[in-house]
Scaffold this active site. Structure first.
Site, PDB file in Angstrom:
ATOM      1  CB  CYS A   2       2.977  51.609 -10.125  1.00 45.46           C
ATOM      2  SG  CYS A   2       4.697  51.157 -10.350  1.00 45.46           S
ATOM      3  CD  GLU A   3       3.183  55.596  -4.057  1.00 39.37           C
ATOM      4  OE1 GLU A   3       2.686  56.707  -4.258  1.00 39.37           O
ATOM      5  OE2 GLU A   3       3.229  55.059  -2.941  1.00 39.37           O
ATOM      6  CG  HIS A   4       5.988  50.838  -5.272  1.00 40.31           C
ATOM      7  ND1 HIS A   4       4.967  49.960  -5.035  1.00 40.31           N
ATOM      8  CD2 HIS A   4       6.070  51.633  -4.184  1.00 40.31           C
ATOM      9  CE1 HIS A   4       4.448  50.205  -3.835  1.00 40.31           C
ATOM     10  NE2 HIS A   4       5.090  51.223  -3.306  1.00 40.31           N
ATOM     11  CG  HIS A   5       8.356  49.424 -10.182  1.00 37.86           C
ATOM     12  ND1 HIS A   5       7.308  48.893  -9.476  1.00 37.86           N
ATOM     13  CD2 HIS A   5       9.464  48.753  -9.782  1.00 37.86           C
ATOM     14  CE1 HIS A   5       7.750  47.928  -8.682  1.00 37.86           C
ATOM     15  NE2 HIS A   5       9.063  47.821  -8.851  1.00 37.86           N
ATOM     16  CD  GLN A  39      -5.538  48.229  -8.812  1.00 36.59           C
ATOM     17  OE1 GLN A  39      -4.547  47.768  -9.386  1.00 36.59           O
ATOM     18  NE2 GLN A  39      -6.685  47.579  -8.745  1.00 36.59           N
ATOM     19  CG  HIS A  52      -0.131  47.045 -11.358  1.00 39.04           C
ATOM     20  ND1 HIS A  52       0.149  48.112 -10.532  1.00 39.04           N
ATOM     21  CD2 HIS A  52      -1.444  46.760 -11.185  1.00 39.04           C
ATOM     22  CE1 HIS A  52      -0.951  48.451  -9.870  1.00 39.04           C
ATOM     23  NE2 HIS A  52      -1.929  47.647 -10.238  1.00 39.04           N
ATOM     24  CB  CYS A 112       5.955  47.433 -12.102  1.00 33.19           C
ATOM     25  SG  CYS A 112       4.573  47.297 -10.977  1.00 33.19           S
TER      26      CYS A 112
END
Ligand SMILES: [Zn+2]
Length: 189
Positions: free
Chosen positions: A79-82, A120, A148, A150
């Site tokens: 995931c690009e956030h975490h 996603q 996920h 995260c």
């Protein structure tokens, strides 16, 4: 495209270990920066993959307009956030217009888009778009079910939640019966 600079990433990971309060010199961590750098290079090699090379002429002429469906393609992404993994399964269906994919190529395409920092939702769209464009399909349906880390390991800690995303193009979007057939075949009806 050349890969990332493993030496440079290793030294960043070394620094990260220090910032986290670790001792990068202890035995167990001695090779960790290099391992992490190599793992990250692999997990992001989708940025450097050539879509035409991935497909590599595995598109065949076939006079059929029946729905083709490949279920349960394993999927691993970050995931690009975490920058934490999300993982699950991808189901792809399409209605050809004279051309079909070699079966293993769909899995390669999923890997190519999964091996980069992702959302996603975007991954689902990208897979449907590439199938549509590469064989000029009449329609495509893609569904991804993923968990996920995260969410599971931190934050809301919803250990059992699965995120489901879908993207439908062409006749899958325009025709309710086609979309229903897709959902039934992937076991969602
Ligand atoms: Zn995340």
């Amino acid at each position: 495209m050349a890969g990332p600079d493993v030496d440079r990433i290793s030294s960043l990971v070394h620094q990260l270990l220090v910032e986290l309060g670790e001792d990068p010199a202890r035995e167990g961590l001695a090779k960790t920066p290099e391992r992490v750098a190599k793992a990250l290079a692999f997990l992001t090699d989708g940025y450097r993959a050539d879509r035409k090379a991935v497909i590599n002429q595995a598109v065949f002429t076939q006079d059929t307009s029946s729905m083709v469906i490949v279920k349960d393609i394993e999927l691993y992404s970050l995931c690009e956030h975490h920058m934490l993994p999300f993982f699950g399964r991808c189901h792809i269906a399409y209605i050809p217009d004279g051309k079909v994919f070699g079966v293993s190529k769909l899995a390669r395409l999923v890997d190519m888009y999964a091996r980069r920092l992702q959302l996603q939702e975007r991954l689902t769209e990208q897979v449907s778009r590439v199938v549509m464009d590469e064989i000029g399909a009449k329609g495509v349906g893609v569904m991804i079910e993923a968990r996920h880390l995260c969410m599971m390991m931190r934050g809301v800690e919803k250990q059992n939640s699965t995120m489901v995303t879908s993207s439908v193009l062409g006749v899958f979007r325009d025709n309710l019966a086609t979309r229903e057939e897709f959902l039934t075949l992937v076991g969602k009806r």
